[in-house]
Design a protein around this motif. Structure first.
Motif, PDB file in Angstrom:
ATOM      1  N   PHE A 175     -35.102   2.896 -12.645  1.00 56.91           N
ATOM      2  CA  PHE A 175     -36.156   3.415 -11.754  1.00 56.91           C
ATOM      3  C   PHE A 175     -37.375   3.776 -12.815  1.00 56.91           C
ATOM      4  O   PHE A 175     -37.290   3.639 -14.087  1.00 56.91           O
ATOM      5  CB  PHE A 175     -35.666   4.743 -11.351  1.00 56.91           C
ATOM      6  CG  PHE A 175     -35.703   5.934 -12.207  1.00 56.91           C
ATOM      7  CD1 PHE A 175     -36.597   6.744 -12.663  1.00 56.91           C
ATOM      8  CD2 PHE A 175     -34.350   6.021 -12.592  1.00 56.91           C
ATOM      9  CE1 PHE A 175     -36.298   7.575 -13.623  1.00 56.91           C
ATOM     10  CE2 PHE A 175     -34.093   7.053 -13.834  1.00 56.91           C
ATOM     11  CZ  PHE A 175     -35.104   7.818 -13.986  1.00 56.91           C
ATOM     12  N   GLY A 176     -38.786   3.499 -12.115  1.00 64.29           N
ATOM     13  CA  GLY A 176     -39.844   3.733 -12.760  1.00 64.29           C
ATOM     14  C   GLY A 176     -41.058   3.277 -12.064  1.00 64.29           C
ATOM     15  O   GLY A 176     -40.843   2.587 -10.903  1.00 64.29           O
ATOM     16  N   ARG A 197     -52.799  -3.102  -9.685  1.00 66.50           N
ATOM     17  CA  ARG A 197     -51.608  -3.406  -9.173  1.00 66.50           C
ATOM     18  C   ARG A 197     -50.644  -2.410  -9.421  1.00 66.50           C
ATOM     19  O   ARG A 197     -50.598  -1.981 -10.757  1.00 66.50           O
ATOM     20  CB  ARG A 197     -51.146  -4.677  -9.080  1.00 66.50           C
ATOM     21  CG  ARG A 197     -52.231  -5.579  -8.621  1.00 66.50           C
ATOM     22  CD  ARG A 197     -51.620  -7.026  -8.647  1.00 66.50           C
ATOM     23  NE  ARG A 197     -52.632  -8.101  -8.328  1.00 66.50           N
ATOM     24  CZ  ARG A 197     -52.370  -9.412  -7.768  1.00 66.50           C
ATOM     25  NH1 ARG A 197     -51.163  -9.652  -7.823  1.00 66.50           N
ATOM     26  NH2 ARG A 197     -53.256 -10.308  -7.454  1.00 66.50           N
ATOM     27  N   GLU A 198     -49.765  -1.911  -8.840  1.00 73.75           N
ATOM     28  CA  GLU A 198     -48.762  -0.801  -9.121  1.00 73.75           C
ATOM     29  C   GLU A 198     -47.594  -0.903  -8.583  1.00 73.75           C
ATOM     30  O   GLU A 198     -47.431  -1.404  -7.125  1.00 73.75           O
ATOM     31  CB  GLU A 198     -49.263   0.541  -8.685  1.00 73.75           C
ATOM     32  CG  GLU A 198     -48.255   1.756  -8.927  1.00 73.75           C
ATOM     33  CD  GLU A 198     -48.715   3.077  -8.812  1.00 73.75           C
ATOM     34  OE1 GLU A 198     -47.999   3.886  -7.956  1.00 73.75           O
ATOM     35  OE2 GLU A 198     -49.802   3.458  -9.411  1.00 73.75           O
ATOM     36  N   SER A 199     -46.437  -1.100  -9.168  1.00 70.93           N
ATOM     37  CA  SER A 199     -44.987  -1.143  -8.397  1.00 70.93           C
ATOM     38  C   SER A 199     -44.185  -0.252  -8.858  1.00 70.93           C
ATOM     39  O   SER A 199     -44.114   0.319 -10.057  1.00 70.93           O
ATOM     40  CB  SER A 199     -44.511  -2.415  -8.895  1.00 70.93           C
ATOM     41  OG  SER A 199     -45.214  -3.762  -8.592  1.00 70.93           O
ATOM     42  N   ARG A 200     -43.689   0.503  -7.874  1.00 72.97           N
ATOM     43  CA  ARG A 200     -42.588   1.489  -7.839  1.00 72.97           C
ATOM     44  C   ARG A 200     -41.193   1.010  -7.506  1.00 72.97           C
ATOM     45  O   ARG A 200     -41.051   0.547  -6.539  1.00 72.97           O
ATOM     46  CB  ARG A 200     -42.823   2.696  -6.964  1.00 72.97           C
ATOM     47  CG  ARG A 200     -44.135   3.536  -7.393  1.00 72.97           C
ATOM     48  CD  ARG A 200     -44.360   4.757  -6.460  1.00 72.97           C
ATOM     49  NE  ARG A 200     -45.372   5.679  -6.783  1.00 72.97           N
ATOM     50  CZ  ARG A 200     -45.569   6.508  -7.629  1.00 72.97           C
ATOM     51  NH1 ARG A 200     -44.359   6.964  -8.012  1.00 72.97           N
ATOM     52  NH2 ARG A 200     -46.693   6.964  -7.991  1.00 72.97           N
ATOM     53  N   ILE A 201     -40.413   0.663  -8.638  1.00 74.98           N
ATOM     54  CA  ILE A 201     -39.206  -0.105  -8.568  1.00 74.98           C
ATOM     55  C   ILE A 201     -37.920   1.166  -8.690  1.00 74.98           C
ATOM     56  O   ILE A 201     -38.031   2.162  -9.547  1.00 74.98           O
ATOM     57  CB  ILE A 201     -39.080  -1.002  -9.871  1.00 74.98           C
ATOM     58  CG1 ILE A 201     -40.419  -1.987  -9.467  1.00 74.98           C
ATOM     59  CG2 ILE A 201     -37.970  -1.751  -9.931  1.00 74.98           C
ATOM     60  CD1 ILE A 201     -40.721  -2.972 -10.741  1.00 74.98           C
ATOM     61  N   ASN A 202     -37.135   0.586  -8.242  1.00 76.85           N
ATOM     62  CA  ASN A 202     -35.424   1.145  -8.297  1.00 76.85           C
ATOM     63  C   ASN A 202     -34.429   0.181  -7.869  1.00 76.85           C
ATOM     64  O   ASN A 202     -34.784  -0.743  -7.122  1.00 76.85           O
ATOM     65  CB  ASN A 202     -35.354   2.527  -7.661  1.00 76.85           C
ATOM     66  CG  ASN A 202     -35.568   2.391  -6.284  1.00 76.85           C
ATOM     67  OD1 ASN A 202     -34.410   2.123  -5.439  1.00 76.85           O
ATOM     68  ND2 ASN A 202     -36.609   2.736  -5.540  1.00 76.85           N
ATOM     69  N   VAL A 235     -35.516  -2.996  -5.907  1.00 80.50           N
ATOM     70  CA  VAL A 235     -36.643  -2.934  -4.881  1.00 80.50           C
ATOM     71  C   VAL A 235     -38.028  -2.422  -5.486  1.00 80.50           C
ATOM     72  O   VAL A 235     -37.772  -1.339  -5.907  1.00 80.50           O
ATOM     73  CB  VAL A 235     -36.199  -2.113  -3.766  1.00 80.50           C
ATOM     74  CG1 VAL A 235     -36.927  -1.912  -2.431  1.00 80.50           C
ATOM     75  CG2 VAL A 235     -34.707  -2.803  -3.178  1.00 80.50           C
ATOM     76  N   SER A 236     -38.925  -3.175  -5.167  1.00 78.83           N
ATOM     77  CA  SER A 236     -40.338  -2.657  -5.686  1.00 78.83           C
ATOM     78  C   SER A 236     -41.260  -2.251  -4.477  1.00 78.83           C
ATOM     79  O   SER A 236     -41.491  -3.358  -3.432  1.00 78.83           O
ATOM     80  CB  SER A 236     -40.896  -3.969  -6.324  1.00 78.83           C
ATOM     81  OG  SER A 236     -42.335  -3.654  -6.763  1.00 78.83           O
ATOM     82  N   GLU A 237     -41.957  -1.300  -4.314  1.00 75.48           N
ATOM     83  CA  GLU A 237     -42.926  -1.027  -3.537  1.00 75.48           C
ATOM     84  C   GLU A 237     -44.240  -0.944  -4.016  1.00 75.48           C
ATOM     85  O   GLU A 237     -44.447  -0.442  -5.149  1.00 75.48           O
ATOM     86  CB  GLU A 237     -42.478   0.595  -3.154  1.00 75.48           C
ATOM     87  CG  GLU A 237     -43.456   0.929  -1.893  1.00 75.48           C
ATOM     88  CD  GLU A 237     -43.243   2.416  -1.583  1.00 75.48           C
ATOM     89  OE1 GLU A 237     -44.307   3.159  -0.745  1.00 75.48           O
ATOM     90  OE2 GLU A 237     -42.261   3.022  -2.057  1.00 75.48           O
ATOM     91  N   ILE A 270     -36.718  -7.801  -6.538  1.00 85.44           N
ATOM     92  CA  ILE A 270     -36.625  -8.187  -7.883  1.00 85.44           C
ATOM     93  C   ILE A 270     -35.440  -8.432  -8.503  1.00 85.44           C
ATOM     94  O   ILE A 270     -34.692  -7.278  -8.475  1.00 85.44           O
ATOM     95  CB  ILE A 270     -37.432  -7.390  -8.933  1.00 85.44           C
ATOM     96  CG1 ILE A 270     -39.028  -7.171  -8.422  1.00 85.44           C
ATOM     97  CG2 ILE A 270     -37.347  -8.204 -10.311  1.00 85.44           C
ATOM     98  CD1 ILE A 270     -39.720  -6.377  -9.516  1.00 85.44           C
ATOM     99  N   LYS A 271     -34.767  -9.576  -8.400  1.00 82.69           N
ATOM    100  CA  LYS A 271     -33.506  -9.751  -8.962  1.00 82.69           C
ATOM    101  C   LYS A 271     -33.246 -10.277 -10.531  1.00 82.69           C
ATOM    102  O   LYS A 271     -33.717 -11.270 -11.066  1.00 82.69           O
ATOM    103  CB  LYS A 271     -32.673 -11.053  -8.284  1.00 82.69           C
ATOM    104  CG  LYS A 271     -32.828 -10.486  -6.618  1.00 82.69           C
ATOM    105  CD  LYS A 271     -31.992 -11.766  -5.938  1.00 82.69           C
ATOM    106  CE  LYS A 271     -31.973 -11.216  -4.119  1.00 82.69           C
ATOM    107  NZ  LYS A 271     -31.166 -10.098  -4.139  1.00 82.69           N
ATOM    108  N   ILE A 272     -32.502  -9.543 -11.152  1.00 79.60           N
ATOM    109  CA  ILE A 272     -32.232  -9.855 -12.756  1.00 79.60           C
ATOM    110  C   ILE A 272     -30.781 -10.524 -12.680  1.00 79.60           C
ATOM    111  O   ILE A 272     -30.001  -9.702 -12.318  1.00 79.60           O
ATOM    112  CB  ILE A 272     -32.301  -8.601 -13.439  1.00 79.60           C
ATOM    113  CG1 ILE A 272     -33.669  -7.807 -13.305  1.00 79.60           C
ATOM    114  CG2 ILE A 272     -32.230  -8.765 -14.972  1.00 79.60           C
ATOM    115  CD1 ILE A 272     -34.017  -6.671 -14.046  1.00 79.60           C
TER     116      ILE A 272
END
Length: 425
Positions: A175-176, A197-202, A235-237, A270-272
């Motif tokens: 998360f971050g 641009r900003e992405s909140r990801i978890n 998932v990125s918001e 986002i797929k790693i």
């Protein structure tokens, strides 16, 4: 008293993981930032190999290693990195200090161990200036800046179902927040433009591992390992703001929120990709060990639609690591230096990142010491681990940047018997 001190220390340092700016690399502009090496100092100083497991150290990358733990172990690692960044015309020096991991592991039963902790997963931190000069035209200046990163909390379990075979699994929650900004100005023009641009990801991913370590001639051990990191589904918001500002006082003139719903970029995935690591080593228990690992990741499947960069290609990634340790005599009572663990290794990473048609790879040479902390209030097997890594990443070709760095690592591995039942004689 010692336990209370540790709890307070762990809380303070855990806050530091969330607050730190973990990198100054311009290559953290791509992907989800610079992926951090999430191994302990002990592993990092052996070139980053993670197949080796013993009863007194935590192994963050190989969950099967928890089956070996005989004592409760607390581990914390810090690093300081000095960078020299250069392109074809100039050089710049900078540095960054990080808290790299905070972990605890303990035996639950015979051949069964559990661990959990927190560490950085990726870091974004750069500030770049690009000037475009065309004869007869005004100079255009672009300033790129980014910060943030992803953190990881994990829980691992390791079990040895039969002799010489250990298996393990780790569940990671990542998360971050990642922030990117581009500012453009034109010579003799009063206003500049900005794009924020900003992405909140978890999201989750899992690691699985298996170690097979048969004894040879009652003295030596063959180490084999297989580790699989499953695909990370994040998932990125996202949000984006565009506008203009005054070059005189920096005041924003007109800034609007971009309608990302119209382009299906409000929420993206986002797929790693999967990462597979195989290892082979040989050694004499508590005396010496040599091993090598090879990792492969189909990084060509990675994409971050929200950033939409056109000068980068993601290719398949791989890495080679080789390293080991030597202990002159871990039982020596007459010489402290004979009980020191001497470690060394090297690694070469093909990152899969291709910028301006140039691959961005990394070469590192590592060495370090494990210093016993006998005479403390902890178990006699506690130790202070020190290490140095010398490395180079990137290139000055195609207007890119080469990074030369020296990284100083400090790690504590503290053992105690606090979870054992008291016995009355």
């Amino acid at each position: 008293m010692v336990k209370k001190f540790l709890i307070a220390f762990f809380c303070i340092t855990a806050h530091g993981i969330f607050a730190q700016n973990g990198t100054v690399s311009p290559y953290s502009y791509f992907g989800i930032g610079e992926l951090r090496n999430n191994g302990t100092v002990e592993n990092q100083m052996m070139g980053g190999i993670s197949m080796y497991a013993d009863s007194i150290h935590i192994n963050l990358r190989n969950p099967a290693a928890y089956s070996k733990l005989k004592l409760t172990t607390y581990a914390v690692g810090l690093s300081h990195t000095e960078f020299q960044l250069k392109d074809f015309s100039q050089e710049q020096s900078t540095s960054v200090t990080n808290l790299d991991y905070l972990s605890i592991g303990f035996p639950l039963a015979k051949n069964l161990g559990l661990g959990f902790g927190i560490m950085p997963f990726s870091s974004v931190g750069y500030n770049l200036t690009d000037e475009v000069e065309i004869t007869g035209e005004p100079t255009i200046t672009n300033v790129f800046a980014g910060e943030g990163g992803l953190n990881r909390v994990y829980m691992s379990i390791g079990f040895a179902p039969i002799k010489n075979l250990s298996i393990g699994a780790t569940a990671n929650f990542n998360f971050g927040r990642l922030e990117y900004q581009r500012i453009q100005s034109v010579e003799d023009v009063q206003f500049g433009t900005l794009d924020r641009r900003e992405s909140r990801i978890n999201g989750y991913d899992f690691n699985f591992s298996a170690n097979y370590t048969p004894t040879i001639k009652d003295k030596y051990t063959l180490y084999t390992s297989l580790m699989v990191n499953t695909q990370g589904n994040l998932v990125s918001e996202n949000t984006e703001r565009l506008g203009s500002f005054s070059l005189v006082n920096g005041q924003e003139i007109e800034v609007i929120d971009v309608d990302l719903d119209a382009t299906n970029l409000r929420n993206t995935e986002i797929k790693i990709p999967f990462r597979t690591t195989v290892g082979l080593g040989f050694g004499e228990n508590k005396k010496w060990f040599l091993g090598g690992e090879y990792s492969f990741q189909q990084f060509s499947d990675f994409q971050n639609e929200f950033l939409g960069l056109d000068n980068v290609i993601y290719n398949d990634a791989s890495s080679f690591a080789f390293g080991g340790y030597f202990i002159p005599n871990y039982r020596s009572l007459s010489s402290y230096f004979k009980r020191i663990t001497y470690r060394a290794g090297m690694r070469y990473d093909v990152s899969g990142l291709e910028v301006n048609n140039k691959e961005i790879n990394n070469l590192g040479i590592t060495f370090g010491l494990g210093l016993p902390l006998s005479g403390t209030s902890f178990d006699a097997f506690s130790n202070l681990n020190l290490g140095v890594e010398l490395g180079r990443r990137g290139t000055t070709d195609q207007n890119l940047i080469e990074e030369n760095y020296i990284k100083i690592n400090v790690g504590l591995s503290l053992n105690a018997k606090w979870f054992e039942k008291r016995r009355i004689n």
